[in-house]
Structures are given as C-alpha cells and as structure tokens.
Design a protein around this motif. Sequence first.
Motif, short mmCIF file in Angstrom:
data_model
loop_
_atom_site.label_atom_id
_atom_site.label_comp_id
_atom_site.label_asym_id
_atom_site.label_seq_id
_atom_site.Cartn_x
_atom_site.Cartn_y
_atom_site.Cartn_z
N ASP A 40 0.83 -1.22 0.00
CA ASP A 40 0.00 0.00 0.00
C ASP A 40 0.86 1.26 0.00
O ASP A 40 0.58 2.23 -0.71
CB ASP A 40 -0.93 -0.01 1.21
N SER A 41 1.92 1.24 0.83
CA SER A 41 2.78 2.43 0.87
C SER A 41 3.47 2.67 -0.47
O SER A 41 3.58 3.81 -0.96
CB SER A 41 3.83 2.28 1.97
N LEU A 42 3.90 1.59 -1.15
CA LEU A 42 4.52 1.75 -2.45
C LEU A 42 3.51 2.25 -3.49
O LEU A 42 3.86 3.03 -4.39
CB LEU A 42 5.13 0.43 -2.90
N ARG A 43 2.27 1.84 -3.35
CA ARG A 43 1.25 2.35 -4.27
C ARG A 43 1.07 3.85 -4.12
O ARG A 43 0.94 4.58 -5.10
CB ARG A 43 -0.09 1.64 -4.01
N TRP A 44 1.06 4.30 -2.86
CA TRP A 44 0.92 5.75 -2.65
C TRP A 44 2.12 6.51 -3.21
O TRP A 44 1.97 7.60 -3.78
CB TRP A 44 0.74 6.05 -1.16
N GLN A 45 3.30 5.96 -3.01
CA GLN A 45 4.48 6.62 -3.60
C GLN A 45 4.38 6.65 -5.13
O GLN A 45 4.74 7.64 -5.77
CB GLN A 45 5.75 5.88 -3.16
N LEU A 46 3.88 5.56 -5.69
CA LEU A 46 3.75 5.51 -7.14
C LEU A 46 2.73 6.55 -7.62
O LEU A 46 2.95 7.22 -8.65
CB LEU A 46 3.31 4.11 -7.57
N ASP A 47 1.64 6.72 -6.88
CA ASP A 47 0.67 7.75 -7.24
C ASP A 47 1.28 9.14 -7.17
O ASP A 47 1.02 10.01 -8.02
CB ASP A 47 -0.56 7.67 -6.32
N ALA A 48 2.13 9.34 -6.14
CA ALA A 48 2.77 10.65 -6.02
C ALA A 48 3.69 10.92 -7.21
O ALA A 48 3.70 12.03 -7.78
CB ALA A 48 3.56 10.73 -4.71
N TYR A 49 4.46 9.90 -7.60
CA TYR A 49 5.34 10.08 -8.76
C TYR A 49 4.52 10.31 -10.03
O TYR A 49 4.90 11.11 -10.91
CB TYR A 49 6.24 8.86 -8.93
N ARG A 50 3.39 9.63 -10.16
CA ARG A 50 2.55 9.85 -11.33
C ARG A 50 2.02 11.28 -11.37
O ARG A 50 1.96 11.91 -12.42
CB ARG A 50 1.39 8.86 -11.33
#
Length: 603
Positions: free
Chosen positions: A413-423
Amino acid sequence: MAAAADGLGSTTIDTTQLNMSVTDPTAWATAMNNLGMVPVGLAGQQLVTDSICVPGFDPSLSMMTGITPINPMIPGMGLVPPPPTDVPVVKEIIHCKSCTLFPPNPNLPPPSTRERPPGCKTVFVGGLPENATEEIIQEVFEQCGDITAIRKSKKNFCHIRFAEEFMVDKAIYLSGYRMRLGSSTDKKDSGRLHVDFAQARDDFYEWECKQRMLAREERHRRKMEEDRLRPPSPPAIMHYSEHEATLLAEKLKDDSKFSEAITVLLTWIERGEVNRRSANQFYSMVQSANSHVRRLMNEKATHEQEMEQAKESFKNALTGILTQFEQIVAVFNASTRQKAWDHFSKAQRKNIDIWRKHSEELRNAHSEQLMGIRREEEMEMSDDDSGDNPSKKLRVDESALTAQAYALKEENDSLRWQLDAYRNEVELLKQEKGQLFRTEESLTKDQQLKFLQQTMQGMQQQLLSIQEELNNKKSELEQAKEEQTHTQARLKVLQEQEINVLTVALVNQEREKNSEKRSQGLKSEKEALLIGIISTFLHVHPFGANIEYLWSYMQQLDSRISANEIEMLLMRLPRMFKQEFTGVGATLEKRWKFCAFEGIKTT
C-alpha cells in the motif's frame, strides 16, 4: 440566674445627651477613633457605637453546621476588631446625671469574661454601690440599647436584659469602670463595675426557637428546590375498557402514535387485564405490534445504507483531498530545485520551506487516516468471511506467516501511494512541458521525466516481486491451514511459544521499517533534551517502563509532546534504548529499557 422578663414591663426612656469637659478635644477624638468608637458626649451619639459589635450576631452555627459558637469579644476571631497591641486602650470619664464613671487603669489587663452563651441578651453587673437604684442603673446602661428588664438584688449586683444581642457587647465595654454617685466619696456611694455574660433560660429558649425557625425555612427551601428539579411524573394511563381497547388498536396501526400506544398495551398486560373475554382483542393488538417489526427492520436497513454511503463519500472526499495535497507537495518540491530555487530571495525560500514541511505533515496525516479506513474495511471483510465458514475461525492469524503477509500488504500500500505521487509529478511536468517552449529547461524536464519513468519501472518491478512473494505466502498459508487440522491438539500447548514468535516477528518488522528513521541523528536541541530526560527516567526504572507511563511523565514537562513522538525518538536510538516484551497472552506488554551502558561495555 434567669432574667425576670415576666412581670416587668419594658421601660422606654429617651436617650439623654451626655456632656463632658475635654481638655484636648483633638487628642481625645483621635484616641477614641483608634478604638473604633465615637467620642462620648457629642450630641445625638450613643455611648458605644454599633461598629464594634456584630448586629444580628448569630452564635447558633453549632445547631446548623456543627460549628462551635464564637464569642465575638475574643480578639483575633474577626468578629470584633481586637485592640491594637502597641497602643494602650484609653477610656475616658463618663458623666451622667446621677453618677460619674471613672475609667480603669489602662496598664491593667482587661477584665475577664465567661464564655458567651448562645443567644445571650442578659448581662450580669457586679460591684455596684450600695446606694445605687434601678433608676441609676437604667440611666447608665440604657445608653447601650433598649432594656427590657432589670432585676436588682439586695446585694451589690443585678441582671439586665436587653432587647437585642449586640447590645450586650456594648454593656461589656463598661466593665472595669469605677462608679461614683454624685460627688460623695462615701464607700456606699462608690463601687467598681464588673459586667459579664449571664446565662438565662429565656435567652436560650428564644435562641432555640429562632434556630428551629431557620431550620424549618431551610428544610422548606430544600424541599422546594427538590420539587423544582424533580422530573415530571408520567401521564396517567387509563383503565381498560372495550372502547379504550378499540381506540388503542387504531393507535397501534399509526406510526406516529405507536410509542405511546405500546406503553399503554404493556401496562394493561402487566395489570392483568387479559382474560377469556378480552383475549381476542389483546391478541389482535399484539399482532398489530408485531407488524411494526418489519417497518423497524426496513428503517434500520435504510439507516445502514445511508451510513455506508456517508462512509464511501467521506473516503472519496478524503482521497481527493490527499491527491490535492500530493500535487501541492509536488509544487513545493519543484520550487526547491536549483533552477527555480536560485531566483527566490532568502525570505521567500524560508517561507517556501516552512510551507513545504507543513504540507508534507498534513499529507502524511491524511494518508495515515485513509490507510486506517482501508484496514478497517479489510478487517470487516475478513470478519464476514470467517462468520460464513466456521472452519476459518482457527487461529492461523497468530502464526508468523500471517504477520509477514500483513506486513507485505502494508508495504504494498505504501509503495502504491508513492507511485501515485510520482505519477502526479509526471503529470505536472507534462503540463509544464506542453506550456513551455523547447528550451534548455524543457530538455532538463525531459531528463527528469526519463528518470521518473525509470524509477516508476523499478517500483513496478518491485511491486511485482512483492506480489509474487505475497502469492507465495498465501500458498504457504493454505498449506499451514491444512497442516493445522492435524496439529490442533498441540496448538494449546504451543500457543504461548507461537505468541512469542509473533511478537519477535512484529518487532523485527518494526525495526526493519524504522531502520532509516533510527539511523538519523538528532535534529534539534529539544530532542537532545528529551533524550537526556528519558535516559534519566529509564535509568531509575531498571525493569523498564511502557510508552504510556513515560508519556504521562513527559506531559508534566511539556504538554504539547505526543506519545508517538517519544516512541519514534526511542526507536531511532537502538544503542541507547531497547524494547522488550513481558507477559503472555492478554498480559503482553512492551517496555523500554536504557541500554547505553551495555553498548559501551560491548564496544
């Protein structure tokens, strides 16, 4: 000695104006003013003023509150101001028509008095001249107030009863004076007055009557207050009859009157109104009450649906807010890069840095809140699954494999949020790229886009690997479930050991997650001060202390500090503080200990 109030009429004599010769009026007035009294001899003034007495003094507090009666003439009690210790009491000569009163020696101690009886209105006057008459005594003491009775003995004393209690204090003032009748120096015409409190049955009876009256008033006041605060009585319920039963059956079918009608029905049944003749009517009313169950269930389902919709709308709104926070943080991060950072002034840089930190804190807080909502939904879904199949209620969640799977979900979940931030950053950069010309800045943005794309690809690969590990763990969990059917008998014996393994695994996971945070050094002088205080606190607690106990102690020093902040600070310094688990099962407790001395010995 009782006062002779019966048989004696109250004598009313006009207050005479006393005159006396004063050699130095200014000094005499100053001396009397220091005593809190009006000078004697002035026109229209009393012998002793009301200021040194307590008008309406009520020593009856012992009856109402259990307080010992207070003598108002005792110095230091606050009722009558005590005479100054450094200034001697100076009393002046008092001239009357028939006699003269000479003051006592100011160097002598004041005359003693007995304890004041409750409700005292009578005084004992001793040391009177043998030739003193009731008229002379009344002439002297009527200046203290209205006299209701004088009882004179054949010996040189008498009892005087006044109309009010505070007049007794004025009469006590005359104690110690030497009385001389006219200008004669004969022994029978002179005497030294001794005025003291007298205990009279009539005074005590009046005082008791007054206290009983006050007690009645107090009881009445309390009863009125209780009646005012008492909740209103419920309305009376009518008796059963066929006509009332018919009306009640109609009310039971009305949703707005159902609550009132069901109360009446319950009262009738409890009274025993059900018999063979009325059984059919009561059965129909009970049947009408049962028909409202479906309506209540429908209302409950409607409210539950509204609650779910509100939860979903709240989660969606929170997601939108978090997305906007990510975009704002991305703007601040872009502003802090060197190509834009160099063009800002020092004050602007400071403000941008402060805004960026504040936005990141808010972003993290909202992210944790949204993660908590998702965890609750997952837990509710898992509870529903376990309720459908009883065999799934086995305690597989207590194994180390379940703990690792849960940790991998959180990392995912935390990596998903980081990925959304990068997107989001990539989208912002694309928008900027479309608006600007192909300059050197656009080239650097292309490089940044490539770098972000590479990081996104790396994170996607990492996510795939984590998903593979999660699938492997799930398969292992399924195998463990199959094996557990054969090890249920041993599970009770090994339960405590599995709990310890679980706690160790959780500690390892927490240490791995927070390894980066621990490696960071001290950020401010406040953290150094906190470390010193915490080290001293844990050093005097050799068996350790939990985080709530440590936080309650730190709250006394700084009310703004939080328990999470203290725990993060302890986890960042593993060589100074270590965490241990004590207890088994429900008594499992985490305690922090000070281990810096052990680290020094090992190094």
